[in-house]
Enzyme design. Sequence first.
Site, PDB file in Angstrom:
ATOM      1  N   ASP A 161       9.062  40.723  28.785  1.00 20.37           N
ATOM      2  CA  ASP A 161       8.685  40.175  27.531  1.00 20.37           C
ATOM      3  C   ASP A 161       7.418  40.642  27.011  1.00 20.37           C
ATOM      4  O   ASP A 161       6.335  40.184  27.405  1.00 20.37           O
ATOM      5  CB  ASP A 161       8.691  38.391  27.673  1.00 20.37           C
ATOM      6  CG  ASP A 161       8.461  37.746  26.233  1.00 20.37           C
ATOM      7  OD1 ASP A 161       8.141  38.573  25.496  1.00 20.37           O
ATOM      8  OD2 ASP A 161       8.342  36.500  26.223  1.00 20.37           O
ATOM      9  N   THR A 217       8.584  40.116  20.356  1.00 21.25           N
ATOM     10  CA  THR A 217       8.585  39.384  19.081  1.00 21.25           C
ATOM     11  C   THR A 217       8.062  40.540  18.231  1.00 21.25           C
ATOM     12  O   THR A 217       7.452  41.575  18.801  1.00 21.25           O
ATOM     13  CB  THR A 217       7.358  38.056  18.935  1.00 21.25           C
ATOM     14  OG1 THR A 217       6.294  38.393  19.575  1.00 21.25           O
ATOM     15  CG2 THR A 217       8.294  36.873  19.598  1.00 21.25           C
ATOM     16  N   LYS A 261       3.200  39.878  16.544  1.00 26.17           N
ATOM     17  CA  LYS A 261       1.913  39.775  17.195  1.00 26.17           C
ATOM     18  C   LYS A 261       1.155  41.066  16.860  1.00 26.17           C
ATOM     19  O   LYS A 261       0.717  41.436  15.944  1.00 26.17           O
ATOM     20  CB  LYS A 261       1.942  39.167  18.416  1.00 26.17           C
ATOM     21  CG  LYS A 261       2.657  37.809  18.870  1.00 26.17           C
ATOM     22  CD  LYS A 261       2.848  37.373  20.042  1.00 26.17           C
ATOM     23  CE  LYS A 261       3.458  36.110  20.061  1.00 26.17           C
ATOM     24  NZ  LYS A 261       4.794  35.849  20.061  1.00 26.17           N
ATOM     25  N   TYR A 303      25.226  36.921   4.098  1.00 24.31           N
ATOM     26  CA  TYR A 303      25.669  36.474   5.044  1.00 24.31           C
ATOM     27  C   TYR A 303      26.677  37.732   5.750  1.00 24.31           C
ATOM     28  O   TYR A 303      26.755  38.588   5.339  1.00 24.31           O
ATOM     29  CB  TYR A 303      26.863  35.480   5.072  1.00 24.31           C
ATOM     30  CG  TYR A 303      26.307  34.081   5.451  1.00 24.31           C
ATOM     31  CD1 TYR A 303      25.925  33.869   6.903  1.00 24.31           C
ATOM     32  CD2 TYR A 303      26.234  32.874   4.941  1.00 24.31           C
ATOM     33  CE1 TYR A 303      25.561  32.975   7.476  1.00 24.31           C
ATOM     34  CE2 TYR A 303      25.737  31.629   5.369  1.00 24.31           C
ATOM     35  CZ  TYR A 303      25.276  31.557   6.810  1.00 24.31           C
ATOM     36  OH  TYR A 303      25.137  30.598   7.251  1.00 24.31           O
ATOM     37  N   ARG A 362       8.158  37.483  11.320  1.00 31.44           N
ATOM     38  CA  ARG A 362       8.439  36.837  12.629  1.00 31.44           C
ATOM     39  C   ARG A 362       9.811  37.034  12.863  1.00 31.44           C
ATOM     40  O   ARG A 362      10.726  36.692  12.005  1.00 31.44           O
ATOM     41  CB  ARG A 362       7.948  35.177  12.361  1.00 31.44           C
ATOM     42  CG  ARG A 362       6.771  34.720  11.756  1.00 31.44           C
ATOM     43  CD  ARG A 362       6.569  33.176  11.537  1.00 31.44           C
ATOM     44  NE  ARG A 362       6.503  32.674  12.902  1.00 31.44           N
ATOM     45  CZ  ARG A 362       5.556  32.746  13.508  1.00 31.44           C
ATOM     46  NH1 ARG A 362       4.229  32.849  13.158  1.00 31.44           N
ATOM     47  NH2 ARG A 362       5.229  32.215  14.774  1.00 31.44           N
ATOM     48  N   GLU A 366      27.949  37.507   9.957  1.00 24.43           N
ATOM     49  CA  GLU A 366      27.970  37.192  11.358  1.00 24.43           C
ATOM     50  C   GLU A 366      28.747  38.589  11.840  1.00 24.43           C
ATOM     51  O   GLU A 366      29.589  39.129  11.383  1.00 24.43           O
ATOM     52  CB  GLU A 366      28.845  36.283  11.629  1.00 24.43           C
ATOM     53  CG  GLU A 366      28.073  34.849  11.565  1.00 24.43           C
ATOM     54  CD  GLU A 366      27.994  33.971  10.394  1.00 24.43           C
ATOM     55  OE1 GLU A 366      28.246  34.701   9.388  1.00 24.43           O
ATOM     56  OE2 GLU A 366      28.105  32.854  10.330  1.00 24.43           O
TER      57      GLU A 366
END
Length: 391
Positions: free
Chosen positions: A196, A222, A225, A46, A231, A48
């Site tokens: 984008d 992203t 692709k 973890y 992903r 944050e």
Amino acid sequence: MKDTAIKKLIDAEKKRQKSVINLIASENYVSKDVLEALGSELTNKYGEGYPGKRYYRGMAVVDQVEILAQKRALKLFGLDENKWSVNVQPLSGSPANLAVYSALVPPGEKIMGMALAHGGHLTHGQKVSMTGKFWNSVLYGLNKETELLDYEEVKKMAVAEKPNIIIAGFTAYAHIVDWKKFREIADASGALLMVDMSHFAGLVAGKQYPSPFEYADVVTTTTHKTLRGPRSAIIFSRRDERELFKKIDKAIIPGLQGGPHFNQIAAVAVALKEAATPAFKKYAKQVVRNAKVLSDELARLGWRIIEGGTESHLLRFDVWMNGKGPGGREAADKLEKEGIIVNENTIPFDTRPPIDPSGIRIGTAAETTRGKKEKDMKKIAERIDRILRKK
Ligand code: DSN
């Protein structure tokens, strides 16, 4: 793996992926190294916050992972770290876009993107998306005759609507976008310009598609692709007196997300390194060549290619042809039965509904990774034609 039920499904999916021709324009096949990073112990951590500013201890190693991913992202796209900031924590493309609007556009104010039916994305302000509910969105489309972007029309809309942000960059537009013109449109209307580049990021990295960085204020992408990573998503923003990056970082955490997925960030870093190699440039070139051959062959066989052709990794074609062919859904089903995987897609000014539109979208990123070349594309086009014409 002890969980035999999941193991069986993973093996079945592996087999399926190997046995089909994958023409889904947004998919690709990642390297073993990317898979190894994704499946690593980094998933247990973890953290944050951002490197050096966390709310958890034990961060020494994963901070280095995140910093390396940031550095590689900037380097791949030729960006100076004094001029551009990068956030590698978005979990995927939709949350990345949501974070940008949350950071830069007050709720209820205006965003302007391309209509989904013309080739935009849900998160570019479609009314069914949160981006069209939390913000007042206006949508531009393509020219009816040419099925291409009409920059004058986009400019007229922008000047009349005065959006806070204009989104350029698409999921189904096959031609090269003129980023300079979008900059002029944004300046004429007093808007920020966000690009984008999710679909063509790998082509930008491989120098086969113009880079938007000279003209954009913010670039989202992203990573799975044409860029051929896991992903995930990345947000780039200009580092200047507006300090957009500070607002974007805050929108990601504490605004929208919790702990970063360090295994995913490591896998992104691996993919970014791979995308910087001469072999990747060669790959990107072949992706575009393959799409052109596929488009030309399908046109030769009598199919109507939307926009009249392609300059990128994807194309859409009209299978319905005013009732002469099958609907998009039936076409995609027929192709799947014969081992060719595509998605049904709207075409500009479609007379059929999105659930069963007039077109299908195909792309060459995945099959090019598997070594397919021009001669293979010709055969694929002939197979598609044969299958779609079968009664
Ligand atoms: N689902 C992606 C695509 O297929 O283009 C966009 O999010």
